[in-house]
Scaffold this motif. Structure first.
Motif, mmCIF file in Angstrom:
data_model
loop_
_atom_site.group_PDB
_atom_site.id
_atom_site.type_symbol
_atom_site.label_atom_id
_atom_site.label_comp_id
_atom_site.label_asym_id
_atom_site.label_seq_id
_atom_site.Cartn_x
_atom_site.Cartn_y
_atom_site.Cartn_z
ATOM 1 N N UNK A 145 35.913 86.545 24.289
ATOM 2 C CA UNK A 145 36.633 87.805 24.447
ATOM 3 C C UNK A 145 36.382 88.383 25.837
ATOM 4 N N UNK A 146 35.189 88.160 26.367
ATOM 5 C CA UNK A 146 34.910 88.630 27.729
ATOM 6 C C UNK A 146 35.595 87.742 28.769
ATOM 7 N N UNK A 147 35.705 86.467 28.465
ATOM 8 C CA UNK A 147 36.489 85.592 29.337
ATOM 9 C C UNK A 147 37.927 86.096 29.444
ATOM 10 N N UNK A 148 38.503 86.490 28.306
ATOM 11 C CA UNK A 148 39.873 86.988 28.310
ATOM 12 C C UNK A 148 40.025 88.217 29.190
ATOM 13 N N UNK A 149 38.948 88.968 29.345
ATOM 14 C CA UNK A 149 39.010 90.171 30.166
ATOM 15 C C UNK A 149 39.092 89.902 31.654
ATOM 16 N N UNK A 150 38.639 88.724 32.099
ATOM 17 C CA UNK A 150 38.499 88.516 33.548
ATOM 18 C C UNK A 150 39.083 87.212 34.079
ATOM 19 N N UNK A 151 39.452 86.288 33.203
ATOM 20 C CA UNK A 151 39.882 84.969 33.662
ATOM 21 C C UNK A 151 41.258 84.639 33.091
ATOM 22 N N UNK A 152 42.171 84.264 33.966
ATOM 23 C CA UNK A 152 43.479 83.783 33.523
ATOM 24 C C UNK A 152 43.359 82.303 33.184
ATOM 25 N N UNK A 153 43.947 81.898 32.075
ATOM 26 C CA UNK A 153 43.889 80.509 31.645
ATOM 27 C C UNK A 153 45.280 80.063 31.221
ATOM 28 N N UNK A 154 45.400 78.787 30.883
ATOM 29 C CA UNK A 154 46.635 78.262 30.314
ATOM 30 C C UNK A 154 46.518 78.105 28.802
ATOM 31 N N UNK A 155 45.500 78.700 28.208
ATOM 32 C CA UNK A 155 45.287 78.560 26.772
ATOM 33 C C UNK A 155 46.484 79.088 25.992
ATOM 34 N N UNK A 156 46.890 78.321 24.977
ATOM 35 C CA UNK A 156 47.969 78.772 24.102
ATOM 36 C C UNK A 156 47.521 79.988 23.294
ATOM 37 N N UNK A 157 46.223 79.991 22.931
ATOM 38 C CA UNK A 157 45.676 81.102 22.158
ATOM 39 C C UNK A 157 44.165 81.102 22.318
ATOM 40 N N UNK A 158 43.584 82.285 22.385
ATOM 41 C CA UNK A 158 42.136 82.470 22.451
ATOM 42 C C UNK A 158 41.733 83.164 21.156
ATOM 43 N N UNK A 159 41.041 82.432 20.287
ATOM 44 C CA UNK A 159 40.708 82.950 18.952
ATOM 45 C C UNK A 159 39.254 83.406 18.941
ATOM 46 N N UNK A 160 39.066 84.690 18.713
ATOM 47 C CA UNK A 160 37.762 85.342 18.766
ATOM 48 C C UNK A 160 37.357 85.701 17.337
ATOM 49 N N UNK A 161 36.413 84.937 16.770
ATOM 50 C CA UNK A 161 36.069 85.066 15.359
ATOM 51 C C UNK A 161 34.705 85.746 15.172
ATOM 52 N N UNK A 162 34.724 86.892 14.530
ATOM 53 C CA UNK A 162 33.496 87.579 14.112
ATOM 54 C C UNK A 162 32.524 87.842 15.264
ATOM 55 N N UNK A 163 33.032 88.345 16.357
ATOM 56 C CA UNK A 163 32.170 88.689 17.491
ATOM 57 C C UNK A 163 31.242 89.839 17.112
ATOM 58 N N UNK A 164 29.980 89.750 17.542
ATOM 59 C CA UNK A 164 29.029 90.817 17.261
ATOM 60 C C UNK A 164 29.322 92.088 18.024
ATOM 61 N N UNK A 165 29.950 91.955 19.178
ATOM 62 C CA UNK A 165 30.397 93.094 19.973
ATOM 63 C C UNK A 165 31.677 92.687 20.668
#
Length: 299
Positions: A145-165
């Motif tokens: 989820x922090x990667x999504x905040x700062x890095x552009x990727x070609x990922x089709x989807x970034x799935x963030x499951x049960x993050x503690x924060x």
């Protein structure tokens, strides 16, 4: 002898990923890491799913537990290992964004290693445009989820499951809980706009409501909510409201898994995991079990 070893290393790098369970090494720009892989025997050109382990650093277990998902979707699974000695919280869950004196060089961010893994595996399969997905659970979900905040990727989807924060789309909370107290170049409105446009799924167990020994219970974390489920729900709601207020694109979705707690195996096995890999639907939050889609048909 040295040139022979170098030639062998080069050949290993370009060879296809082996069928079944295996492991290999990836030479990234800032580190050499082991990656545990699984390739179905019936594999026929499907996507890559990169699975990020939690704080127990059990990448091999995550690889094993993702095999049924890989078989269903016709995908290759790759689970990189980030040992705690080399990748403590600041370098793993927090991505290495800061280096103790300020913003670290982008090339040193641990998230870049994840992109190195993707590039390496695409090269091995001789598919430079191979579609890929990221999945992270618990500590691995914080990493993504922090990667999504700062890095552009070609990922089709970034799935963030049960993050503690979570990473709230706000400057009201300091990093790693929000964008507060960061340099302007990584906390301005353009950064937030890009974050909300990321293909992000908050994939959350409805019963993950315990304040267990692994949960971040600092005062700042508790400002997000009392538990993992509430923190994800609050982050999603705040992000959706910000996008609406600003008129920004919003590509997140929220998927709840009923009857499951903080269990990565059950999250991977649930039918809703396939919904988590799809893009947003008309209803921003959903819990019903949609029909599975074959991700091997992805572009």
């Amino acid at each position: 002898m040295e040139w022979v070893m170098a030639a062998c290393t080069m050949l290993a790098t370009v060879g296809e990923i082996q069928s079944g369970c295996d492991s290999l090494w990836v030479e990234g720009g800032s580190a050499r890491i082991e990656v545990f892989t699984y390739k179905p025997a019936s594999y026929d050109g499907g996507p890559l799913i990169v699975v990020c382990h939690g704080m127990l650093r059990n990448a091999d277990e995550y690889r094993d537990d993702a095999r049924r998902l890989a078989d269903r979707l016709g995908a290759i699974v790759a689970a990189p290992l980030f040992p705690e000695d080399d990748f403590p919280y600041d370098r793993y869950q927090a991505g290495g964004l800061l280096d103790g004196v300020g913003l670290a060089p982008r090339a040193r961010w641990t998230w870049q290693l994840l992109l190195d893994v993707v590039d390496d595996l695409r090269r091995r399969e001789q598919r430079p445009n191979m579609p890929y997905y990221f999945f992270g659970h618990s500590g691995g979900a914080q990493f993504l989820v922090r990667m999504a905040g700062f890095v552009s990727t070609e990922a089709e989807r970034i799935v963030v499951a049960n993050a503690g924060a979570q990473l709230f789309a706000s400057n009201d909370l300091p990093y790693p809980y929000g964008f507060g107290k960061l340099p302007e170049e990584v906390s301005n409105e353009e950064t937030l706009r890009r974050y909300l446009a990321q293909p992000l799924t908050l994939y959350v167990a409805a019963d993950d409501c315990q304040r267990d020994d692994y949960l971040d219970v600092t005062e700042t974390a508790d400002r997000q909510g009392p538990n993992r489920y509430e923190r994800a729900k609050n982050s999603f709601a705040a992000a959706r409201q910000l996008a609406a207020d600003k008129g920004w694109q919003f590509n997140w979705q929220f998927v709840t898994v009923p009857g499951v707690d903080h269990d990565h195996q059950r999250m991977l096995d649930d039918d809703l995991c396939e919904a988590a890999f799809r893009g947003p639907v008309k209803t921003a939050m959903h819990e019903r079990r949609p029909a599975a889609r074959d991700l091997s048909r992805s572009r």
